[in-house]
Design a protein around this motif. Structure first.
Motif, short mmCIF file in Angstrom:
data_model
loop_
_atom_site.label_atom_id
_atom_site.label_comp_id
_atom_site.label_asym_id
_atom_site.label_seq_id
_atom_site.Cartn_x
_atom_site.Cartn_y
_atom_site.Cartn_z
N VAL A 166 6.34 37.72 62.21
CA VAL A 166 6.64 39.14 62.42
C VAL A 166 6.20 39.47 63.84
O VAL A 166 5.01 39.65 64.11
N ASP A 167 7.16 39.51 64.75
CA ASP A 167 6.88 39.66 66.18
C ASP A 167 6.97 41.13 66.58
O ASP A 167 8.05 41.71 66.60
N GLY A 168 5.81 41.74 66.88
CA GLY A 168 5.78 43.13 67.31
C GLY A 168 5.38 44.09 66.23
O GLY A 168 6.19 44.91 65.78
N VAL A 169 4.13 44.04 65.79
CA VAL A 169 3.67 44.91 64.71
C VAL A 169 3.72 46.38 65.13
O VAL A 169 4.13 47.25 64.35
N THR A 170 3.30 46.66 66.35
CA THR A 170 3.29 48.05 66.82
C THR A 170 4.70 48.64 66.78
O THR A 170 4.91 49.77 66.28
N GLU A 171 5.69 47.90 67.28
CA GLU A 171 7.07 48.37 67.27
C GLU A 171 7.59 48.48 65.84
O GLU A 171 8.34 49.41 65.50
N GLY A 172 7.22 47.53 64.98
CA GLY A 172 7.65 47.58 63.59
C GLY A 172 7.12 48.80 62.87
O GLY A 172 7.85 49.47 62.12
N MET A 173 5.84 49.12 63.11
CA MET A 173 5.26 50.30 62.46
C MET A 173 5.92 51.59 62.94
O MET A 173 6.13 52.52 62.15
N SER A 174 6.25 51.65 64.23
CA SER A 174 6.91 52.86 64.74
C SER A 174 8.28 53.03 64.11
O SER A 174 8.74 54.16 63.89
N LEU A 175 8.96 51.91 63.79
CA LEU A 175 10.25 51.98 63.13
C LEU A 175 10.12 52.61 61.74
O LEU A 175 11.03 53.28 61.26
N TYR A 176 8.97 52.37 61.11
CA TYR A 176 8.69 52.95 59.80
C TYR A 176 8.13 54.37 59.90
O TYR A 176 7.84 55.00 58.89
N GLY A 177 7.90 54.84 61.15
CA GLY A 177 7.31 56.16 61.32
C GLY A 177 5.82 56.17 61.04
O GLY A 177 5.27 57.21 60.64
N LEU A 178 5.15 55.05 61.26
CA LEU A 178 3.73 54.93 60.96
C LEU A 178 2.92 54.87 62.24
O LEU A 178 3.40 54.45 63.29
N GLU A 179 1.65 55.23 62.15
CA GLU A 179 0.76 55.31 63.30
C GLU A 179 -0.16 54.08 63.32
O GLU A 179 -0.85 53.80 62.33
N ILE A 180 -0.19 53.38 64.47
CA ILE A 180 -0.95 52.13 64.53
C ILE A 180 -2.46 52.35 64.47
O ILE A 180 -3.20 51.43 64.14
N LYS A 181 -2.92 53.56 64.80
CA LYS A 181 -4.36 53.81 64.79
C LYS A 181 -4.85 54.32 63.44
O LYS A 181 -6.05 54.51 63.24
N ASP A 182 -3.92 54.53 62.53
CA ASP A 182 -4.26 55.06 61.21
C ASP A 182 -4.38 53.90 60.23
O ASP A 182 -3.39 53.22 59.94
N ASN A 183 -5.57 53.66 59.70
CA ASN A 183 -5.78 52.54 58.79
C ASN A 183 -4.95 52.67 57.51
O ASN A 183 -4.52 51.67 56.94
N THR A 184 -4.73 53.91 57.06
CA THR A 184 -3.89 54.11 55.88
C THR A 184 -2.45 53.69 56.17
O THR A 184 -1.80 53.05 55.34
N ASP A 185 -1.95 54.03 57.35
CA ASP A 185 -0.59 53.63 57.73
C ASP A 185 -0.49 52.12 57.89
O ASP A 185 0.54 51.52 57.55
N ILE A 186 -1.53 51.49 58.42
CA ILE A 186 -1.53 50.03 58.56
C ILE A 186 -1.43 49.38 57.18
O ILE A 186 -0.65 48.44 56.97
N ALA A 187 -2.21 49.89 56.24
CA ALA A 187 -2.15 49.35 54.87
C ALA A 187 -0.78 49.60 54.25
O ALA A 187 -0.25 48.75 53.54
N SER A 188 -0.18 50.76 54.54
CA SER A 188 1.14 51.08 54.01
C SER A 188 2.19 50.11 54.55
O SER A 188 3.06 49.65 53.81
N PHE A 189 2.13 49.81 55.85
CA PHE A 189 3.07 48.86 56.46
C PHE A 189 2.93 47.49 55.80
O PHE A 189 3.93 46.81 55.54
N GLY A 190 1.70 47.10 55.52
CA GLY A 190 1.49 45.83 54.83
C GLY A 190 2.10 45.80 53.45
O GLY A 190 2.75 44.83 53.06
N ARG A 191 1.93 46.89 52.71
CA ARG A 191 2.49 46.95 51.34
C ARG A 191 4.01 46.97 51.35
O ARG A 191 4.65 46.32 50.53
N GLN A 192 4.59 47.72 52.30
CA GLN A 192 6.04 47.90 52.30
C GLN A 192 6.79 46.67 52.81
O GLN A 192 7.87 46.36 52.30
N LEU A 193 6.26 45.98 53.82
CA LEU A 193 7.01 44.90 54.44
C LEU A 193 6.32 43.54 54.34
O LEU A 193 6.93 42.56 53.92
N LEU A 194 5.05 43.48 54.73
CA LEU A 194 4.40 42.18 54.89
C LEU A 194 4.07 41.52 53.56
O LEU A 194 4.31 40.31 53.38
#
Length: 389
Positions: A166-194
């Motif tokens: 998965v190349d580009g986590v920051t860009e991937g999270m922005s595509l989902y409308g998530l904030e890279i500095k928010d630990n809840t959003d990081i966990a959400s990105f993991g659940r949804q995609l990773l």
């Protein structure tokens, strides 16, 4: 007298409407869509395999160093973090090619580059086009996935890839409308995609950036600390030693920032940073179409210093030969003209020339047909020893 059921039916259908008849025969013959079973994870687990000694800890069996030591854990979340141009993509593609050559499938989910750049590097490393076409699945998302997109991704996972980059986590999270500095959003990105990709059995490897300040960096990639805390495999941090590029030899050091299953550090060496030194990535780029790549095992510091001293001596000797060739030449020389006169590997000669240019000991100017001419800064016939000093 209206019953409670009648009242409820009236409220739903209206008092004057009759509910549509239910076709029991049609319902019994209609094809049923299979439902994916929901994993049951809240019950107590069977611990007998752990207690009787038959449990085997996860092993890093995906990708390997030159000496055969593994790189990533299958079915787990792994990560590579570094500054830009430290070789994250090269590192990932070496592992991709190793898996492809084993006959395994690889998923490359790319939020940063394009197919030409990624596949071009894979071919430069020696990838066989037919094997890449069959077993390398390149995905370039441009939007947050819809249900149809998820079906397409699930179709790739049917190949049971052993590795998923998965190349580009920051860009991937922005595509989902998530904030890279928010630990809840990081966990959400993991659940949804990773995690769905990880649950397919693949070693998921995210490529991420570290914070710009080396003093405040520590073991963390950019964004919330959950990027590190949420990993259940290995996280590598890369530090560039020599720049990568066509015609040069690039080098980066690879260290272990986290190893949850604890099976990798035994193959590394302790380092003053607190992170174990695990490998050196070396890319010898002869041309844009060919590159020799290595993941060398670490060596003791005194041995490494000895090797670097020998390399510097060899490079110094090449510099003197280059300057001697320019002193003897009656006109400025092209790069090809220098290589024709100086004995040594072409890549090493080009590196010597590049360092002489950077230090101001050689001047360059454009020539006919896009050639670059090299000459000494002055017409003085100083000795090569004086020039190289």
């Amino acid at each position: 007298m209206t019953t409670e059921i009648d009242a409820a039916m009236d409220a739903y259908f209206g008092p004057d409407d009759e509910p549509p008849p239910y076709d029991w025969e049609e319902a019994s013959t209609a094809p049923q869509q299979p439902r994916e079973p929901v994993p049951r994870t809240w019950g107590a687990q069977d611990l007998r395999s752990v207690l009787d000694g038959t449990y085997k800890p996860p092993q890093p069996t995906v990708g390997n160093r030159d000496d055969g030591a593994g790189l990533f854990y299958p079915g787990r979340m792994n990560s590579i973090a570094s500054e830009s141009e430290a070789g994250k993509t090269w590192f990932a593609l070496i592992a991709c090619l190793q898996e492809i050559n084993k006959g395994n499938h690889v998923l490359y989910l790319d939020f940063e580059d394009d197919a030409g750049g990624v596949v071009g590097r894979l071919l430069a490393l020696g990838g066989v086009p037919a094997d890449v076409l069959e077993r390398f699945h390149y995905v370039r998302p441009e939007n947050k996935p819809s249900d149809v997109d998820l079906v397409d991704l699930a179709a790739v996972l049917e190949y049971s890839p052993t590795l998923a980059i998965v190349d580009g986590v920051t860009e991937g999270m922005s595509l989902y409308g998530l904030e890279i500095k928010d630990n809840t959003d990081i966990a959400s990105f993991g659940r949804q995609l990773l995690r769905p990709i990880m649950n397919s059995g693949a070693a998921v490897v995210t490529l991420d950036h570290v914070v710009k300040s080396s003093e405040n960096r520590g073991r963390y990639s950019i964004g919330g600390v959950h990027k590190l805390n949420g990993l259940n495999g290995v996280m590598y941090v890369m530090e560039n030693r020599r720049p990568f590029g066509v015609g040069v030899v690039g080098k980066s050091t690879i260290r272990i920032a986290k190893d949850r299953p604890a099976q990798l550090r035994k193959n590394g060496l302790p380092h003053s940073s607190g992170m174990h030194w695990y490998a050196d990535l070396v890319i010898k780029s002869e041309t844009a179409e060919f590159a020799e790549a290595h993941l060398y095992a670490p060596v003791q510091r005194d041995e490494q210093e000895r090797q670097e001293d020998e390399e510097q001596k060899r490079l110094g000797a090449l510099k003197r030969k280059v300057l001697d060739a320019l002193v003897k030449a009656k006109a400025p020389l092209t790069g090809k003209g220098i290589e024709d006169r100086v004995t040594g590997k072409a890549a090493d000669v080009r590196r010597a020339v590049a360092e002489l240019i950077d230090s101001g000991q050689i001047e360059t100017c454009p020539g006919p047909r896009n050639a670059t001419h090299h000459s000494l800064p002055t017409a003085s016939k100083a000795t090569p020893e004086e020039q190289a000093a």
